[in-house]
Design a protein around this motif. Sequence first.
Motif, mmCIF file in Angstrom:
data_model
loop_
_atom_site.group_PDB
_atom_site.id
_atom_site.type_symbol
_atom_site.label_atom_id
_atom_site.label_comp_id
_atom_site.label_asym_id
_atom_site.label_seq_id
_atom_site.Cartn_x
_atom_site.Cartn_y
_atom_site.Cartn_z
ATOM 1 N N TYR A 138 1.009 -1.045 -0.306
ATOM 2 C CA TYR A 138 0.163 0.379 -0.148
ATOM 3 C C TYR A 138 0.881 1.021 0.000
ATOM 4 O O TYR A 138 1.776 1.377 1.339
ATOM 5 C CB TYR A 138 -0.953 -0.134 1.154
ATOM 6 C CG TYR A 138 -1.640 -0.968 1.370
ATOM 7 C CD1 TYR A 138 -2.515 -0.626 0.687
ATOM 8 C CD2 TYR A 138 -1.392 -2.414 1.830
ATOM 9 C CE1 TYR A 138 -4.517 -1.742 0.242
ATOM 10 C CE2 TYR A 138 -2.180 -2.870 1.959
ATOM 11 C CZ TYR A 138 -3.466 -3.402 1.691
ATOM 12 O OH TYR A 138 -4.374 -4.333 1.162
ATOM 13 N N CYS A 139 0.264 2.051 -0.970
ATOM 14 C CA CYS A 139 0.830 3.505 -1.056
ATOM 15 C C CYS A 139 0.678 4.276 -0.458
ATOM 16 O O CYS A 139 -0.544 4.645 -1.209
ATOM 17 C CB CYS A 139 1.435 4.076 -2.329
ATOM 18 S SG CYS A 139 3.044 2.133 -3.057
ATOM 19 N N THR A 140 0.230 5.172 0.369
ATOM 20 C CA THR A 140 -0.555 6.331 1.204
ATOM 21 C C THR A 140 0.541 7.538 1.157
ATOM 22 O O THR A 140 1.546 7.627 1.250
ATOM 23 C CB THR A 140 -1.155 5.629 2.209
ATOM 24 O OG1 THR A 140 0.224 5.923 3.634
ATOM 25 C CG2 THR A 140 -1.088 4.254 2.013
ATOM 26 N N ASP A 141 -0.457 8.815 1.354
ATOM 27 C CA ASP A 141 0.324 9.646 2.035
ATOM 28 C C ASP A 141 0.664 9.690 3.351
ATOM 29 O O ASP A 141 1.105 10.958 3.363
ATOM 30 C CB ASP A 141 -0.619 10.967 1.618
ATOM 31 C CG ASP A 141 -1.865 11.289 2.580
ATOM 32 O OD1 ASP A 141 -2.315 9.544 3.207
ATOM 33 O OD2 ASP A 141 -2.698 11.897 1.694
ATOM 34 N N GLY A 142 0.553 9.026 4.126
ATOM 35 C CA GLY A 142 1.093 9.078 5.722
ATOM 36 C C GLY A 142 -0.087 9.192 6.617
ATOM 37 O O GLY A 142 0.560 9.684 7.901
ATOM 38 N N GLU A 183 -1.433 4.573 9.063
ATOM 39 C CA GLU A 183 -0.847 3.903 9.523
ATOM 40 C C GLU A 183 -1.304 3.130 11.083
ATOM 41 O O GLU A 183 -0.498 2.522 11.064
ATOM 42 C CB GLU A 183 0.207 4.610 10.651
ATOM 43 C CG GLU A 183 0.955 5.972 9.368
ATOM 44 C CD GLU A 183 1.719 7.464 10.358
ATOM 45 O OE1 GLU A 183 1.663 6.947 11.003
ATOM 46 O OE2 GLU A 183 2.525 7.627 9.564
ATOM 47 N N ARG A 184 -2.699 3.621 11.226
ATOM 48 C CA ARG A 184 -3.718 2.073 12.249
ATOM 49 C C ARG A 184 -3.530 1.115 11.660
ATOM 50 O O ARG A 184 -3.855 0.050 12.788
ATOM 51 C CB ARG A 184 -4.088 3.212 12.769
ATOM 52 C CG ARG A 184 -4.170 4.697 14.057
ATOM 53 C CD ARG A 184 -5.042 4.831 15.099
ATOM 54 N NE ARG A 184 -6.291 5.548 13.473
ATOM 55 C CZ ARG A 184 -6.217 7.259 13.510
ATOM 56 N NH1 ARG A 184 -4.510 7.443 13.881
ATOM 57 N NH2 ARG A 184 -6.165 7.290 12.746
ATOM 58 N N HIS A 185 -4.091 0.789 9.946
ATOM 59 C CA HIS A 185 -4.510 -0.025 9.896
ATOM 60 C C HIS A 185 -4.131 -1.110 8.887
ATOM 61 O O HIS A 185 -4.406 -2.256 8.031
ATOM 62 C CB HIS A 185 -5.951 0.131 9.683
ATOM 63 C CG HIS A 185 -7.195 0.852 10.362
ATOM 64 N ND1 HIS A 185 -7.488 0.077 11.816
ATOM 65 C CD2 HIS A 185 -7.380 2.149 11.196
ATOM 66 C CE1 HIS A 185 -7.915 0.540 12.117
ATOM 67 N NE2 HIS A 185 -8.375 1.773 11.969
ATOM 68 N N LEU A 186 -2.597 -0.233 8.656
ATOM 69 C CA LEU A 186 -1.997 -0.915 7.651
ATOM 70 C C LEU A 186 -0.269 -1.825 8.089
ATOM 71 O O LEU A 186 0.113 -1.142 9.476
ATOM 72 C CB LEU A 186 -1.440 0.025 6.304
ATOM 73 C CG LEU A 186 -2.609 0.185 5.862
ATOM 74 C CD1 LEU A 186 -2.097 1.199 3.960
ATOM 75 C CD2 LEU A 186 -3.478 -0.983 5.185
ATOM 76 N N PRO A 187 -0.601 -3.003 7.529
ATOM 77 C CA PRO A 187 0.790 -3.504 8.525
ATOM 78 C C PRO A 187 2.322 -2.701 7.913
ATOM 79 O O PRO A 187 2.475 -2.604 6.804
ATOM 80 C CB PRO A 187 1.233 -4.773 8.018
ATOM 81 C CG PRO A 187 -0.330 -5.234 7.522
ATOM 82 C CD PRO A 187 -1.308 -3.868 6.957
ATOM 83 N N VAL A 188 3.160 -2.316 9.334
ATOM 84 C CA VAL A 188 4.219 -1.140 8.510
ATOM 85 C C VAL A 188 5.334 -2.121 7.356
ATOM 86 O O VAL A 188 5.280 -1.503 6.594
ATOM 87 C CB VAL A 188 5.413 -1.319 9.948
ATOM 88 C CG1 VAL A 188 6.618 -0.618 9.582
ATOM 89 C CG2 VAL A 188 4.290 -0.427 10.592
ATOM 90 N N GLU A 189 5.187 -2.712 7.460
ATOM 91 C CA GLU A 189 5.678 -3.879 6.280
ATOM 92 C C GLU A 189 4.749 -3.883 4.872
ATOM 93 O O GLU A 189 5.826 -4.492 3.670
ATOM 94 C CB GLU A 189 6.325 -5.681 6.724
ATOM 95 C CG GLU A 189 4.771 -6.522 6.499
ATOM 96 C CD GLU A 189 4.633 -6.030 8.371
ATOM 97 O OE1 GLU A 189 3.373 -6.928 8.480
ATOM 98 O OE2 GLU A 189 4.744 -4.944 8.908
ATOM 99 N N ASP A 190 3.493 -3.383 5.373
ATOM 100 C CA ASP A 190 3.575 -3.767 4.080
ATOM 101 C C ASP A 190 2.776 -2.399 3.397
ATOM 102 O O ASP A 190 2.731 -1.626 2.609
ATOM 103 C CB ASP A 190 1.888 -4.418 3.635
ATOM 104 C CG ASP A 190 2.069 -5.498 4.027
ATOM 105 O OD1 ASP A 190 3.887 -6.059 3.396
ATOM 106 O OD2 ASP A 190 0.577 -6.438 4.120
#
Length: 128
Positions: free
Chosen positions: A56-60, A65-72
């Motif tokens: 996943y690519c997001t604006d942060g 950050e709360r709902h996506l795994p850090v490694e993904d």
Amino acid sequence: MVEMWSYVSSKKNPRWLWHAIDRRTGQVLAYVFGRRKDEVFLQLKKLLLPFGIKRYCTDGWGAYERHLPVEDHAVGKRKTQRIERKHLRLRTRIKRLVRKTICFSKTEEMHDLVIGLFINRYEFGISV
């Protein structure tokens, strides 16, 4: 994934379009409307499950950050450039999304219908 702000009736009633695209093809995968809340993001995430997304690519923003795994999860404007271009196209073609305009939606239902119809027509090739 990225979210885009507009409003219904007045600027005190913000409405957010959340959507996700495939970075390789530029194809819109899914979109939802709502507030800038975690629950709305989770609706979008649920719509994306059948695609088997691994990165996943997001604006942060916090919900990501709360709902996506850090490694993904990759954060950065460089990775969301394509979807931001789609935002520009929407703002250019749909007058009610321009920030300084006299054209605006008076109901959330009409707001979501107009933008949803545009996305369905130009992104998915569905005409009504």
